[in-house]
Design a protein around this motif. Structure first.
Motif, PDB file in Angstrom:
ATOM      1  N   LEU A 203       6.198  11.509   2.739  1.00 36.77           N
ATOM      2  CA  LEU A 203       5.713  12.887   2.738  1.00 36.77           C
ATOM      3  C   LEU A 203       6.864  13.876   2.796  1.00 36.77           C
ATOM      4  O   LEU A 203       6.836  14.911   2.136  1.00 36.77           O
ATOM      5  N   GLY A 204       7.877  13.554   3.562  1.00 37.41           N
ATOM      6  CA  GLY A 204       9.039  14.419   3.642  1.00 37.41           C
ATOM      7  C   GLY A 204       9.784  14.519   2.322  1.00 37.41           C
ATOM      8  O   GLY A 204      10.405  15.534   2.021  1.00 37.41           O
ATOM      9  N   ASP A 205       9.693  13.464   1.510  1.00 38.38           N
ATOM     10  CA  ASP A 205      10.391  13.447   0.225  1.00 38.38           C
ATOM     11  C   ASP A 205       9.730  14.290  -0.855  1.00 38.38           C
ATOM     12  O   ASP A 205      10.398  14.861  -1.695  1.00 38.38           O
ATOM     13  N   PHE A 206       8.384  14.339  -0.850  1.00 40.23           N
ATOM     14  CA  PHE A 206       7.762  15.052  -1.966  1.00 40.23           C
ATOM     15  C   PHE A 206       6.719  16.084  -1.592  1.00 40.23           C
ATOM     16  O   PHE A 206       5.958  16.527  -2.432  1.00 40.23           O
TER      17      PHE A 206
ATOM     18  N   LYS B  43       0.805  -1.226   0.000  1.00 38.73           N
ATOM     19  CA  LYS B  43       0.000   0.000   0.000  1.00 38.73           C
ATOM     20  C   LYS B  43       0.837   1.274   0.000  1.00 38.73           C
ATOM     21  O   LYS B  43       0.447   2.271  -0.594  1.00 38.73           O
ATOM     22  N   VAL B  44       1.981   1.242   0.657  1.00 37.90           N
ATOM     23  CA  VAL B  44       2.845   2.424   0.676  1.00 37.90           C
ATOM     24  C   VAL B  44       3.495   2.618  -0.695  1.00 37.90           C
ATOM     25  O   VAL B  44       3.519   3.727  -1.235  1.00 37.90           O
ATOM     26  N   LYS B  45       4.011   1.545  -1.267  1.00 35.73           N
ATOM     27  CA  LYS B  45       4.638   1.643  -2.591  1.00 35.73           C
ATOM     28  C   LYS B  45       3.636   2.111  -3.641  1.00 35.73           C
ATOM     29  O   LYS B  45       3.971   2.908  -4.511  1.00 35.73           O
ATOM     30  N   PHE B  46       2.412   1.609  -3.542  1.00 34.59           N
ATOM     31  CA  PHE B  46       1.393   2.020  -4.512  1.00 34.59           C
ATOM     32  C   PHE B  46       1.170   3.534  -4.461  1.00 34.59           C
ATOM     33  O   PHE B  46       1.055   4.195  -5.488  1.00 34.59           O
ATOM     34  N   GLN B  47       1.127   4.105  -3.258  1.00 34.57           N
ATOM     35  CA  GLN B  47       0.940   5.554  -3.133  1.00 34.57           C
ATOM     36  C   GLN B  47       2.138   6.320  -3.682  1.00 34.57           C
ATOM     37  O   GLN B  47       2.001   7.399  -4.260  1.00 34.57           O
ATOM     38  N   LYS B  48       3.324   5.760  -3.507  1.00 30.53           N
ATOM     39  CA  LYS B  48       4.513   6.396  -4.081  1.00 30.53           C
ATOM     40  C   LYS B  48       4.432   6.406  -5.607  1.00 30.53           C
ATOM     41  O   LYS B  48       4.782   7.392  -6.248  1.00 30.53           O
ATOM     42  N   TYR B  49       3.951   5.301  -6.180  1.00 27.29           N
ATOM     43  CA  TYR B  49       3.761   5.255  -7.633  1.00 27.29           C
ATOM     44  C   TYR B  49       2.770   6.329  -8.067  1.00 27.29           C
ATOM     45  O   TYR B  49       3.000   7.050  -9.032  1.00 27.29           O
ATOM     46  N   ARG B  50       1.655   6.417  -7.347  1.00 25.63           N
ATOM     47  CA  ARG B  50       0.636   7.423  -7.689  1.00 25.63           C
ATOM     48  C   ARG B  50       1.225   8.827  -7.650  1.00 25.63           C
ATOM     49  O   ARG B  50       0.971   9.638  -8.547  1.00 25.63           O
ATOM     50  N   ALA B  51       1.986   9.099  -6.618  1.00 27.50           N
ATOM     51  CA  ALA B  51       2.566  10.437  -6.474  1.00 27.50           C
ATOM     52  C   ALA B  51       3.503  10.759  -7.628  1.00 27.50           C
ATOM     53  O   ALA B  51       3.534  11.891  -8.118  1.00 27.50           O
TER      54      ALA B  51
END
Length: 169
Positions: free
Chosen positions: A69-72, A30-38
């Motif tokens: 969140l801190g990254d982007f 779920k975390v990786k999927f959100q990173k892909y979306r971002a």
């Protein structure tokens, strides 16, 4: 795979890549999927989900969400507010990561400074160290911060003293 898929950002294949990922969302962390979306054009949607992850019962989900969140995110008030709230988290690793992320974002406000000041007396030495680092970067113009950091130079842990000296320097 992540760096390869992110290459599709702002290309003709961005929409297709995201569509394929969405079709497999149940099979992706779920975390990786959100990173892909971002990274593939749905940044705001991913940020909103990551903010929800900050309240997850799993400490690693909270920890990774802070990093993401801190990254982007660039000084979003909602994210800053959530990070400040996490400075009071029951888990040391979450408190420490929230302090680090506030430092990365470089957000200077009275609320952030006040929350970080409280961490200078945290029971965990790594939390005190990271709070000192963050305050050194964010609160250089504050006599109250400088005074608190000077007091921290007497900490029993060498790493805390060293980081505090760097923050003051």
């Amino acid at each position: 795979v992540y760096p390869i898929l992110c290459v599709f950002y702002e290309t003709a294949f961005e929409t297709q890549a995201l569509k394929l990922l969405k079709a497999e969302a149940d099979n992706i962390d779920k975390v990786k999927f959100q990173k892909y979306r971002a990274q593939l054009g749905e940044k705001e949607e991913a940020i909103n989900v990551f903010i929800k992850f900050l309240n997850d019962k799993d400490i690693m989900v909270r920890y990774i969400a802070i990093d993401a969140l801190g990254d982007f995110v660039n000084n979003s008030d909602a994210v800053i507010e959530a990070f400040v709230k996490l400075l009071n988290d029951e888990e040391t690793i979450v408190r420490t990561n929230a302090a680090n992320s506030l430092l990365k974002l470089g957000k200077h406000s009275d609320v952030v400074i006040e929350a970080l000041m409280k961490l200078l007396s945290d029971e965990d030495s790594m939390t005190r160290t990271n709070a000192a680092d963050a305050l050194g970067m964010l609160g250089k113009d504050s006599d109250v911060v400088i005074e608190a950091l000077v007091k921290l130079l007497g900490d029993e842990v060498r790493k805390v003293r060293s980081s505090t000296a760097d923050a003051l320097g």
